[in-house]
Structure formats: C-alpha cells, structure tokens
Design an enzyme around this catalytic site. Structure first.
Site, mmCIF file in Angstrom:
data_model
loop_
_atom_site.group_PDB
_atom_site.id
_atom_site.type_symbol
_atom_site.label_atom_id
_atom_site.label_comp_id
_atom_site.label_asym_id
_atom_site.label_seq_id
_atom_site.Cartn_x
_atom_site.Cartn_y
_atom_site.Cartn_z
ATOM 1 N N GLY A 1 0.819 -1.198 0.000
ATOM 2 C CA GLY A 1 0.000 0.000 0.000
ATOM 3 C C GLY A 1 0.857 1.253 0.000
ATOM 4 N N CYS A 2 0.249 2.372 -0.365
ATOM 5 C CA CYS A 2 1.002 3.619 -0.500
ATOM 6 C C CYS A 2 1.512 4.118 0.851
ATOM 7 C CB CYS A 2 0.149 4.677 -1.182
ATOM 8 S SG CYS A 2 -1.488 4.906 -0.484
#
Length: 336
Positions: free
Chosen positions: A153-154
């Site tokens: 995920g970012c």
C-alpha cells in the site's frame, strides 16, 4: 534483443491503472497488449483518457475473462478495488500467467485479520500463502523469480521504508512509534465520493479512518518481521488539498545512545539502503517535501533528533501513484 513481455492491466481506467500505462509505455521490454475494465468494457480507452490516443493502439477496453487475458499476456497487473482482486487473481493464477496485484487483498496472510480491517471476505489461504509481499527495497530477493507479487500500500510503503532500518538496528523503542500520514486526493481513487468533491477538500485538512486505516496491520506486519516480535503502532491519516503525494512524519523514542545525532541516522540509513537507488537519504538538516518526488519512483527520507526528549523524527515522502502503486509494481516486474 531480449524477448518482449506482454502485459495486461485490469482496472485500467483508475488513476493507478492509467499511471501504469504511462510508465509501461516507456519500458524497453514491455508491450501492453490488453487494457481491461469491468465497468467500461467495449469502450475505447481514449474516450476516458484522450491523451493516450495514438500512444496505445489497443482498441476497445476488454472485458474481464481470465482465459482470454492469458492468451494475450505474460503478466497481469490487477489495479482493482479491494474485494475484487481476491476473487479474480486465483482464477488468473490457474491459467499460469504471472500476477502483480495492486489491491490490498493479498498483503495480509491472516484471513481473519484481513476481514477485520478490509471488511471483505478474504481470498483463499492457498493464494495468500503464494503471494510475495513486494516491498522491493526490503523483500527484493523474495520477489526475484516470483510468479505472484502483492504490491504494498502507498502509506505502508512510505512508513515502512522510513522505519525498517531503525527497527532492524534496534535504534528505537518500538512501543513509542507514532506515524502522522498525509496524502493527496488521488489516493481516494477516481470514483465520485462526497469527501473528494472540490468544495470539500479545497482549503481543508482533515483526519480520516483514525485508528482504523487498513494499512495499520500491513505496517505492523513488516516491522514485526524485522524486529522478530509484535508491537503496535499509532497511525493517523490526513487528507490534504493536493492531487498526489504522501508525507509520513514518524516519531519514536531513541533506544540507543549511539543514535542521538542526525549524523548517526544518516549513516545507518545510507548503509541499509546502499545499492537501492530509489531510496534517497537526505543530508543533515534537509527534510524532504512531496513535490520533490512528484511523478517519480523515489522515496526521500530525512531526520531530526532531539536529545532533550530523546526522540527522533523521521520524514518520508513518496508519490502515492508511483512509488506507492504503479512505479513499485513495475520495479517488482523488473525483479520478477
């Protein structure tokens, strides 16, 4: 000349999907052979993104059909919402195609933990066990030669890259870690939501998913792995009025007197990330900003140490659509 890799993108009409297209068009060994959308199948991609006219002559968007995808592609990027990939990816893997999943469906190995945080039915355990977590600078050796990679995920990318060397060296008290994360609006996706309306986000900063963000267990998973023992983190996310970028400001108590100076932190991190060109460690008194990594696959990290409080502040910035999604997916493709 090396053989060309045929690539398909599922979820090609979202921000992450179109960023993949932009970057893959410049890849010397990749040829995009299929762009796929469940909601816009049959429509020309240029109807949604006119700037791709003549750059991507693939015709209309394909429907989601695992067998048909396999006929056209050697590798499939699934840039779909969570809950969709969990059902689609096992079907793709059965065809023998390689998969890089950009959703969150395969990051957590514990099905019950996934269902608690993501509020969806978890994918089959067999598929979860097969997925390699693709934080390239930390698990790159596991990614090499893999057939299925779960892209991080970012927020997890920015936070984990900012904390892993400290945790690995025992330089911080893990029970004191606090992460303040800020992201641009593109992280919310292209779909219409009240929170992403211009009048809601403009000239406004607000926290969201406080103590409930799905990247919390993902960050803890990486840190627990590096420390060899579990410990919770405090992580709060904020939406800020910009299009793209993530800044994670992280705080922790220093556990070792050797790390009560910025010079020691810079040396530690430059040593840890030596040979990993997409992580750049700033010099003393230099703190990164999101515009400095905009459109790139870089993660820039800086430090400030306060001997008075014995706390370190670690600042980590990425572009959420590139290093936090599509760029890291291509980095994983190259390793695979």
């Amino acid at each position: 000349m090396k053989e060309q890799i045929r690539a398909a993108i599922v979820g090609s009409t979202g921000y992450g999907g179109v960023e993949l297209i932009r970057l893959l068009l410049g890849h010397p060994r990749v040829r995009i052979t299929s762009v796929i959308s469940s909601s816009n199948a049959g429509e020309p991609l240029t109807a949604l993104y006119p700037h791709l006219a003549e750059l991507l002559p693939v015709g209309a968007l394909d429907a989601v059909d695992p067998s048909a995808i396999r006929e056209k592609a050697d590798v499939v990027f699934t840039a779909t919402p969570s809950g969709v990939s969990g059902k689609l990816v096992p079907q793709l893997l059965e065809t023998g195609v390689r998969v890089i999943d950009l959703s969150g469906d395969f990051r957590l190995k514990d099905r019950a933990l996934y269902e608690k945080w993501y509020k969806h039915e978890a994918p089959p355990q067999e598929a979860l066990d097969r997925a390699v977590y693709g934080l390239a600078e930390v698990y790159g050796e596991a990614v090499r030669g893999a057939s299925f990679v779960s892209n991080p995920g970012c927020f997890a990318t920015a936070a984990a890259l900012g904390l892993v060397p400290a945790v690995d060296a025992g330089a911080v008290d893990r029970g004191t870690i606090v992460i303040d994360g800020k992201t641009g609006i593109s992280g919310a996706g292209r779909g219409l939501k009240l929170d992403s309306h211009f009048s809601e986000i403009n000239e406004n900063v607000k926290a969201y998913r406080v103590n409930k963000h799905q990247h919390i267990p993902e960050i803890e998973m990486v840190l627990n792995d590096k420390a060899g023992a579990p410990a919770p983190i405090t992580f709060t996310t904020h939406l800020v009025p910009m299009t793209r970028g993530i800044l994670c400001t992280m705080y922790a108590s220093v556990a070792d007197d050797r790390y009560l100076s910025e010079d020691a932190w810079i040396e530690l991190y430059r040593s840890y990330y030596a040979g990993r060109p997409f992580v750049r460690i700033r010099g003393k008194g230099e703190w990164p900003a999101t515009k400095e990594v905009w459109g790139s696959n870089y993660c820039d990290i800086g430090f400030a140490v306060d001997p008075r409080t014995r706390r370190v502040t670690i600042l980590s910035v990425i572009d959420n659509l590139v290093k936090g999604a599509s760029g890291q997916a291509i980095q994983n493709l190259n390793l695979m």
